[in-house]
Write an enzyme that holds these catalytic residues in place. Structure first.
Site, PDB file in Angstrom:
ATOM      1  N   GLU A 156      -4.416   7.902  -5.008  1.00 58.22           N
ATOM      2  CA  GLU A 156      -4.553   6.932  -7.123  1.00 58.22           C
ATOM      3  C   GLU A 156      -5.900   7.159  -6.530  1.00 58.22           C
ATOM      4  OE1 GLU A 156      -4.278   2.152  -5.726  1.00 58.22           O
ATOM      5  OE2 GLU A 156      -2.002   3.084  -5.105  1.00 58.22           O
ATOM      6  N   ARG A 201       0.231  -1.145   0.043  1.00 63.21           N
ATOM      7  CA  ARG A 201      -0.022   0.325  -0.086  1.00 63.21           C
ATOM      8  C   ARG A 201       0.936   1.581  -0.219  1.00 63.21           C
ATOM      9  NH1 ARG A 201      -3.154  -2.205  -1.908  1.00 63.21           N
ATOM     10  NH2 ARG A 201      -5.057  -2.556  -0.930  1.00 63.21           N
ATOM     11  N   HIS A 243      -1.609   0.445  -9.953  1.00 67.16           N
ATOM     12  CA  HIS A 243      -1.730  -0.535  -8.822  1.00 67.16           C
ATOM     13  C   HIS A 243      -2.451  -1.384 -10.216  1.00 67.16           C
ATOM     14  CE1 HIS A 243      -3.869  -0.985  -4.631  1.00 67.16           C
ATOM     15  NE2 HIS A 243      -3.500  -1.813  -5.294  1.00 67.16           N
TER      16      HIS A 243
END
Ligand code: GLV
Length: 308
Positions: free
Chosen positions: A252, A223, A271
């Site tokens: 994000e 993360r 991601h």
């Protein structure tokens, strides 16, 4: 049994189709398509990043099956203690292991430079590194970290792993959280797979990065908030690190104006290192549905205090 999904229609359709193959044919509907009264009867919800209104609309809710590995979204909502939350476990090792290996080799072998040279038809050899000489540290020693350590173990000089408790992984040098200085010291490559919890926020900053070997490299596939991005920028600009490969970010999508995009030696991916593959989600949800019916313990129960 009253079951609903929270998410896209495409995800819903794939989930229903997959569950049928496990013999699960209960009526499962999308939360968005339900009336207030139907929402009040929901006992099981499948989905991710659920806003507070969704939780509040389901007073009969007993169990939430998260659609991914990470549950940091739980920090943004208030979920009553009577509700069990489970996450997808033991599905992400292969994808994330392959991603980390590719990122490591691309860095060591200077792969990007060859592409650039090819574009300008240049023939300029230079000496590249060798993975087998490197010390690699995996930050996070759960199922994903353990898998990544096993991928790297036969390929590098030394693999270290740091976990909350002393990791015990075959052929890997284990460190517990309080032994962090020894874990980072002279590390060539740091691979981060930690979840974002109140304990891991900015866990990797300048005090950690400065201990790594000069010219080292960081891969973050856990993360974004675990890495202090400001410290990373400083480490790269000062030459302490030669670059990084980041798949996750504190914000994000990564904002267009972020300085990270243009840093030397930086690879940015959106991601994608550990995709929630339908087969994996279905397998876990089907198994847990059976367990729920039989009042057996569910798999992947989130410890709310720990945060994952
Ligand atoms: C992806 O990041 C996940 O948490 O599953």
């Amino acid at each position: 049994m009253e079951i609903a999904t929270y998410g896209s229609t495409a995800m819903h359709a794939k989930l229903i189709e997959g569950l049928r193959q496990y013999g699960i044919t209960d009526p499962i509907r999308r939360f968005d398509d339900l009336s207030d009264e139907e929402r009040r009867a929901i006992r099981i919800l499948f989905g991710w990043y659920m806003p507070q209104e969704v939780i509040d609309a389901c007073p009969s809710l007993e169990w939430i099956q998260g659609a991914g590995a990470g549950v940091d979204w739980l920090m943004t909502v208030n979920i009553p203690d009577r509700i069990t939350v489970t996450r997808i476990v033991d599905q992400f090792g292969p994808d994330m292991g392959e991603y980390a290996l590719l990122a490591a080799l691309a860095w060591v072998k200077d792969w990007r430079r060859w592409s650039l040279l090819q574009k300008s038809r240049e023939w300029t050899p230079h000496l590249v590194g060798q993975l087998s000489l490197l010390t690699v540290g995996v930050l996070g020693a759960g199922s994903i970290g353990g898998h990544i350590a096993a991928v790297f173990r036969p390929l590098v000089a030394e693999v270290r792993a740091l976990g909350r408790h002393l990791p015990n992984l075959a052929g890997v040098v284990g460190f517990s959280a309080d032994q962090w200085p020894a874990f980072y010291r002279d590390l060539d490559l740091l691979i981060m797979v930690l979840p974002h919890t109140s304990d891991t926020y900015h866990l990797v900053g300048w005090p950690q990065l400065r201990l790594m070997r000069t010219g080292g490299f960081v891969i973050n596939i856990g993360r974004g908030a675990v890495l202090d991005e400001g410290a990373l920028v400083m480490a790269i600009r000062s030459g302490q690190l030669s670059g990084a490969c980041l798949d996750v970010f504190e914000v994000e999508p990564l904002p267009k104006e972020s300085v990270l995009w243009d840093l030397p030696g930086m690879t940015i991916t959106p991601h994608v290192s550990g995709p929630s593959r339908v087969e994996g989600m279905v397998r876990v949800f089907a198994d847990n549905l059976k367990r729920f019916r039989q009042r057996r313990a569910l798999v992947g129960v989130v410890d709310r205090g720990r945060g994952y």
